[in-house]
Design an enzyme around this catalytic site. Structure first.
Site, PDB file in Angstrom:
ATOM      1  N   GLY A  15       1.843   2.558  -9.767  1.00 33.36           N
ATOM      2  CA  GLY A  15       2.827   3.773 -10.834  1.00 33.36           C
ATOM      3  C   GLY A  15       3.624   3.588 -10.566  1.00 33.36           C
ATOM      4  CG  ASP A  35       2.376  11.294  -6.807  1.00 30.91           C
ATOM      5  OD1 ASP A  35       2.203  10.016  -7.318  1.00 30.91           O
ATOM      6  OD2 ASP A  35       2.216  12.529  -6.196  1.00 30.91           O
ATOM      7  CB  SER A 132      -6.399   3.560  -9.967  1.00 31.50           C
ATOM      8  OG  SER A 132      -5.454   4.607  -9.918  1.00 31.50           O
ATOM      9  CB  CYS A 277      -6.412  -3.329  -2.022  1.00 28.66           C
ATOM     10  SG  CYS A 277      -4.901  -2.048  -2.911  1.00 28.66           S
ATOM     11  NE  ARG A 347      -1.583   2.013   1.516  1.00 28.66           N
ATOM     12  CZ  ARG A 347      -1.824   2.487   0.274  1.00 28.66           C
ATOM     13  NH1 ARG A 347      -2.047   3.550  -0.457  1.00 28.66           N
ATOM     14  NH2 ARG A 347      -0.953   1.723  -1.145  1.00 28.66           N
TER      15      ARG A 347
HETATM   16  P1  NAD Z   1      -0.219   5.218  -3.590  1.00 22.56           P
HETATM   17  O1  NAD Z   1      -1.005   6.096  -2.674  1.00 22.56           O
HETATM   18  O2  NAD Z   1       0.771   4.665  -3.036  1.00 22.56           O
HETATM   19  O3  NAD Z   1      -0.361   6.139  -4.737  1.00 22.56           O
HETATM   20  C1  NAD Z   1      -0.957   7.315  -5.789  1.00 22.56           C
HETATM   21  C2  NAD Z   1      -0.535   7.616  -5.659  1.00 22.56           C
HETATM   22  O4  NAD Z   1      -1.287   8.826  -6.444  1.00 22.56           O
HETATM   23  C3  NAD Z   1       0.240   9.482  -4.540  1.00 22.56           C
HETATM   24  O5  NAD Z   1       1.387   9.526  -4.855  1.00 22.56           O
HETATM   25  C4  NAD Z   1      -0.758  10.733  -5.140  1.00 22.56           C
HETATM   26  O6  NAD Z   1       0.045  11.786  -4.897  1.00 22.56           O
HETATM   27  C5  NAD Z   1      -1.531  10.138  -6.580  1.00 22.56           C
HETATM   28  N1  NAD Z   1      -1.518  11.535  -6.979  1.00 22.56           N
HETATM   29  C6  NAD Z   1      -3.642  11.574  -6.082  1.00 22.56           C
HETATM   30  N2  NAD Z   1      -3.836  12.520  -7.141  1.00 22.56           N
HETATM   31  C7  NAD Z   1      -2.866  12.856  -8.980  1.00 22.56           C
HETATM   32  C8  NAD Z   1      -3.540  13.787  -9.476  1.00 22.56           C
HETATM   33  N3  NAD Z   1      -4.423  14.436  -9.695  1.00 22.56           N
HETATM   34  N4  NAD Z   1      -2.338  14.071  -9.953  1.00 22.56           N
HETATM   35  C9  NAD Z   1      -0.794  13.125  -9.800  1.00 22.56           C
HETATM   36  N5  NAD Z   1      -0.961  12.539  -8.705  1.00 22.56           N
HETATM   37  C10 NAD Z   1      -2.368  12.298  -8.204  1.00 22.56           C
HETATM   38  O7  NAD Z   1      -2.027   4.333  -4.404  1.00 22.56           O
HETATM   39  P2  NAD Z   1      -1.441   2.861  -4.540  1.00 22.56           P
HETATM   40  O8  NAD Z   1      -1.117   2.211  -3.412  1.00 22.56           O
HETATM   41  O9  NAD Z   1      -0.035   2.833  -5.807  1.00 22.56           O
HETATM   42  O10 NAD Z   1      -2.920   2.723  -5.429  1.00 22.56           O
HETATM   43  C11 NAD Z   1      -2.925   3.292  -6.784  1.00 22.56           C
HETATM   44  C12 NAD Z   1      -4.266   2.297  -7.242  1.00 22.56           C
HETATM   45  O11 NAD Z   1      -3.737   0.879  -7.289  1.00 22.56           O
HETATM   46  C13 NAD Z   1      -5.873   2.125  -5.882  1.00 22.56           C
HETATM   47  O12 NAD Z   1      -7.206   1.825  -6.992  1.00 22.56           O
HETATM   48  C14 NAD Z   1      -5.283   0.645  -5.391  1.00 22.56           C
HETATM   49  O13 NAD Z   1      -6.450   0.124  -5.184  1.00 22.56           O
HETATM   50  C15 NAD Z   1      -4.735   0.225  -6.685  1.00 22.56           C
HETATM   51  N6  NAD Z   1      -4.029  -1.284  -6.223  1.00 22.56           N
HETATM   52  C16 NAD Z   1      -2.814  -1.182  -5.775  1.00 22.56           C
HETATM   53  C17 NAD Z   1      -1.759  -2.044  -5.532  1.00 22.56           C
HETATM   54  C18 NAD Z   1      -0.969  -2.513  -3.624  1.00 22.56           C
HETATM   55  O14 NAD Z   1      -0.271  -3.559  -4.002  1.00 22.56           O
HETATM   56  N7  NAD Z   1      -0.822  -0.678  -3.193  1.00 22.56           N
HETATM   57  C19 NAD Z   1      -2.163  -3.413  -6.153  1.00 22.56           C
HETATM   58  C20 NAD Z   1      -3.193  -3.739  -7.136  1.00 22.56           C
HETATM   59  C21 NAD Z   1      -4.010  -1.708  -7.548  1.00 22.56           C
HETATM   60  C1  UGA Z   2      -2.835  -8.366  -2.766  1.00 23.51           C
HETATM   61  C2  UGA Z   2      -3.559  -8.800  -3.768  1.00 23.51           C
HETATM   62  O1  UGA Z   2      -2.489 -10.611  -3.578  1.00 23.51           O
HETATM   63  C3  UGA Z   2      -2.807  -8.114  -5.081  1.00 23.51           C
HETATM   64  O2  UGA Z   2      -3.279  -9.732  -6.149  1.00 23.51           O
HETATM   65  C4  UGA Z   2      -3.870  -6.668  -5.309  1.00 23.51           C
HETATM   66  O3  UGA Z   2      -3.352  -6.749  -6.606  1.00 23.51           O
HETATM   67  C5  UGA Z   2      -3.524  -6.954  -4.547  1.00 23.51           C
HETATM   68  O4  UGA Z   2      -3.818  -7.150  -3.154  1.00 23.51           O
HETATM   69  C6  UGA Z   2      -4.101  -5.049  -4.710  1.00 23.51           C
HETATM   70  O5  UGA Z   2      -4.564  -5.177  -5.180  1.00 23.51           O
HETATM   71  O6  UGA Z   2      -3.625  -3.778  -3.905  1.00 23.51           O
HETATM   72  P1  UGA Z   2      -1.333  -6.967  -1.131  1.00 23.51           P
HETATM   73  O7  UGA Z   2      -2.774  -6.267  -0.959  1.00 23.51           O
HETATM   74  O8  UGA Z   2      -0.232  -6.209  -1.102  1.00 23.51           O
HETATM   75  O9  UGA Z   2      -1.783  -7.610  -2.236  1.00 23.51           O
HETATM   76  O10 UGA Z   2      -0.945  -8.534  -0.047  1.00 23.51           O
HETATM   77  P2  UGA Z   2      -1.049  -9.828   0.160  1.00 23.51           P
HETATM   78  O11 UGA Z   2      -0.025 -11.102  -0.038  1.00 23.51           O
HETATM   79  O12 UGA Z   2      -2.284 -10.371  -0.681  1.00 23.51           O
HETATM   80  O13 UGA Z   2      -1.344 -10.128   1.400  1.00 23.51           O
HETATM   81  C7  UGA Z   2      -2.846  -9.327   1.780  1.00 23.51           C
HETATM   82  C8  UGA Z   2      -2.434  -9.017   3.215  1.00 23.51           C
HETATM   83  O14 UGA Z   2      -3.105 -11.108   3.292  1.00 23.51           O
HETATM   84  C9  UGA Z   2      -1.623  -9.507   4.363  1.00 23.51           C
HETATM   85  O15 UGA Z   2      -1.888  -8.335   5.141  1.00 23.51           O
HETATM   86  C10 UGA Z   2      -1.343 -10.713   4.475  1.00 23.51           C
HETATM   87  O16 UGA Z   2      -0.591 -11.083   6.089  1.00 23.51           O
HETATM   88  C11 UGA Z   2      -2.387 -11.578   4.833  1.00 23.51           C
HETATM   89  N1  UGA Z   2      -2.787 -13.210   4.286  1.00 23.51           N
HETATM   90  C12 UGA Z   2      -1.982 -12.961   3.576  1.00 23.51           C
HETATM   91  C13 UGA Z   2      -2.705 -14.009   5.251  1.00 23.51           C
HETATM   92  O17 UGA Z   2      -3.209 -13.443   6.880  1.00 23.51           O
HETATM   93  N2  UGA Z   2      -2.362 -14.962   5.304  1.00 23.51           N
HETATM   94  C14 UGA Z   2      -2.395 -15.577   3.785  1.00 23.51           C
HETATM   95  O18 UGA Z   2      -2.495 -16.992   2.928  1.00 23.51           O
HETATM   96  C15 UGA Z   2      -2.348 -14.465   2.785  1.00 23.51           C
END
Ligand code: NAD
Ligand code: UGA
Length: 465
Positions: A15, A35, A132, A277, A347
């Site tokens: 976000g 949030d 999400s 993820c 995580r």
């Molecule tokens: P996060 O835990 O960092 O953030 C989520 C936030 O939502 C938290 O701060 C929490 O307090 C807030 N929240 C929860 N319920 C709420 C509510 N009812 N009202 C207001 N706030 C609320 O999670 P994130 O890493 O940002 O991931 C969010 C989503 O995006 C997940 O579905 C994840 O799978 C997806 N996603 C994550 C990544 C990534 O790189 N982290 C990349 C692509 C997609």
């Molecule tokens: C991954 C995807 O790359 C994103 O496209 C997606 O949006 C995101 O998940 C999500 O949905 O959360 P992220 O987990 O942030 O992104 O980072 P990556 O670069 O994909 O790495 C994931 C893990 O794989 C790390 O622990 C990294 O070290 C490992 N990795 C990655 C390897 O061990 N080898 C590689 O060649 C690449």
């Protein structure tokens, strides 16, 4: 329809950066990120941009440009929902830890709460965007909740999954390979899709903005993560074979990656993938397949996780067996705790599982990570519930200096590929260690020949030891 006010529920790793870039590129749109976590919002509003709750290269500059102008962070969720034309749901969707689907299905309680809150607050028509990552057909549930409010408000539901990777979030957002938007095929659905297309078209070429139906969009996100994670597990499986045969996994990766059908990216063997993820989304995919009775499909994808778990444990066991089958009372230095470089996110980091296994063997772990706090590390270990908090604290020491971490250690394990590790004075580190001095490079970042010249016993994932 021209959107002038956006609300994003969830100020996390997705976000925060996503909305910062949308606001930066669309100065005529007011973006409010809300949030329930007050500390997180306070950190987003911190005057010192070094204190933002998410560490991402370049994020401070983007936030610095837009915050207070057309980008706002707030805890007033209802107000932001009420005012917005478009509402992104970007809350966490962790793996369920209870009930049906425990340890597999995505926990949708936070998403459902958002839908209920939108339903109760909205007085004007809204476009609701799933940001999400969600199981295929979740939009159906959101629709049912929103459509049954009975207050005459019309909602359009779009799926717009996020593909950014942590550590490169800003580049990934500003130069996205593609943006995916799923919506209904009705005229109203198409109009909502167009409103979101216009927001991204402010900085991305139109041909990179894909539109599909909602279910394809939801499923594409899970599929993309499954394919990416599968590549890492595939090369990690080969890394074990390399160690047993004298082949070198880097050479194999290079050789196969030059085939344009395979491609060179995401072929880096490692101690195992982490992050919030990959595992969560594959488990979710496995759960969906199982629920539909598709056992072969479920088993196929589950292997990606099984291989990843094996890789983490194998690394820990290699340390124990190499250190003469005992690490009890021995100091093992960890360089890195984050799940990858350039992020403070831990995580599912492989480091947590390796530490847990070594603590089972009574090792004394001393960690240095440039961005992760000691509290976070202890919380990560406690989350596994392998032992009580006190025992974890007794076995895990966190220091702010890498040389101190390595001093008097029997072995060093590299768990994160932080660039700065390559620049250390390895001669000095060697001199201050217990001998023989072992290095286990789980990230293939050090120059093995140089390390051996210094005197280290150097083990690296994917080549003969
Ligand atoms: P996060 O835990 O960092 O953030 C989520 C936030 O939502 C938290 O701060 C929490 O307090 C807030 N929240 C929860 N319920 C709420 C509510 N009812 N009202 C207001 N706030 C609320 O999670 P994130 O890493 O940002 O991931 C969010 C989503 O995006 C997940 O579905 C994840 O799978 C997806 N996603 C994550 C990544 C990534 O790189 N982290 C990349 C692509 C997609
Ligand atoms: C991954 C995807 O790359 C994103 O496209 C997606 O949006 C995101 O998940 C999500 O949905 O959360 P992220 O987990 O942030 O992104 O980072 P990556 O670069 O994909 O790495 C994931 C893990 O794989 C790390 O622990 C990294 O070290 C490992 N990795 C990655 C390897 O061990 N080898 C590689 O060649 C690449």
């Amino acid at each position: 329809m021209k959107v002038s006010k956006i609300c994003c529920i969830g100020a996390g790793y997705v976000g925060g950066p996503t909305m910062a870039v949308i606001a930066d590129k669309n100065r005529d749109i007011q973006v409010t990120v809300v949030d329930i976590n007050k500390d997180r919002i306070a950190a987003w509003n911190d005057e010192d941009l070094n204190n933002l709750p998410v560490f991402e290269p370049g994020l401070d500059e983007v936030v610095g440009r837009a915050r207070g102008k057309n980008l706002f962070f707030s805890t007033e969720v209802d107000k932001a929902i009420d005012e917005a034309h478009m509402i992104f749901i970007s809350v966490n969707t962790p793996t369920k830890t209870y009930g049906k689907g425990k340890n597999m299905a995505a926990d949708l309680k936070y998403v459902e709460l958002c839908a209920r809150q939108i339903a109760s607050v909205a007085k004007t028509d809204k476009i609701v965007v799933e940001k999400s990552t969600l199981p295929v057909r979740t939009a159906e549930a959101i629709k049912t909740i929103l459509y049954n409010t009975g207050n005459g408000v019309n909602f359009q539901i779009l799926s717009n999954p996020e593909f950014l990777a942590e550590g490169t979030a800003i580049t990934d957002l500003e130069h996205a390979d593609r943006v995916l938007i799923g919506g209904d095929e009705t005229p109203e659905g198409q109009e909502a899709i167009q409103a979101l297309v216009d927001i991204y078209a402010a900085w991305l070429p139109k041909e990179r903005i894909l539109t599909t139906n909602v279910w394809s969009s939801e499923l594409s996100k899970l599929t993309a993560n499954a394919f990416l994670a599968q590549r890492v597990s595939s090369i990690n499986a080969i890394s074990e074979l390399c160690e047993a045969t004298g082949a070198n996994v880097n050479e194999v990766a290079r050789a196969i990656g030059m085939d344009s059908r395979i491609g060179p990216k995401f072929l880096k063997a490692s101690v195992g993938f982490g992050g919030s993820c990959f595992q969560k989304d594959i488990l979710n995919l496995v759960y969906i397949a199982k629920s539909l009775g598709l056992e072969a499909v479920a088993d196929y994808w589950e292997q990606v996780i099984i291989m990843n778990d094996h890789q983490k444990i194998r690394f820990a066991e290699k340390i124990v067996s190499t250190l003469f089958n005992t690490v009890s009372g021995k100091k093992i230095a960890f360089l890195g705790w984050a799940f990858k470089k350039d992020t403070n996110d831990t995580r599912e980091s492989a480091a947590i599982y390796v530490a847990d296994r070594l603590i089972d063997e009574q090792a004394q772990i001393c960690v240095f990570d440039p961005k992760v706090s000691s509290k976070q590390m202890i919380d990560d270990l406690n989350y596994l519930q392998s032992r009580d908090r006190k025992s974890n604290q007794n076995h895990l020491n966190v220091v702010g200096d890498p040389y101190e971490a390595c001093k008097d250690a029997h072995a060093i394990a590299i768990l994160t590929e932080w660039d700065e590790f390559k620049e250390y004075d390895w001669q000095r580190i060697y001199e201050n260690m217990n001998k023989p001095a072992f290095v286990f490079d789980g990230r293939m970042i050090l120059d093995g020949e140089k390390m051996k010249e210094i005197g280290f016993k150097y083990y690296v994932i994917g080549s003969e030891y």
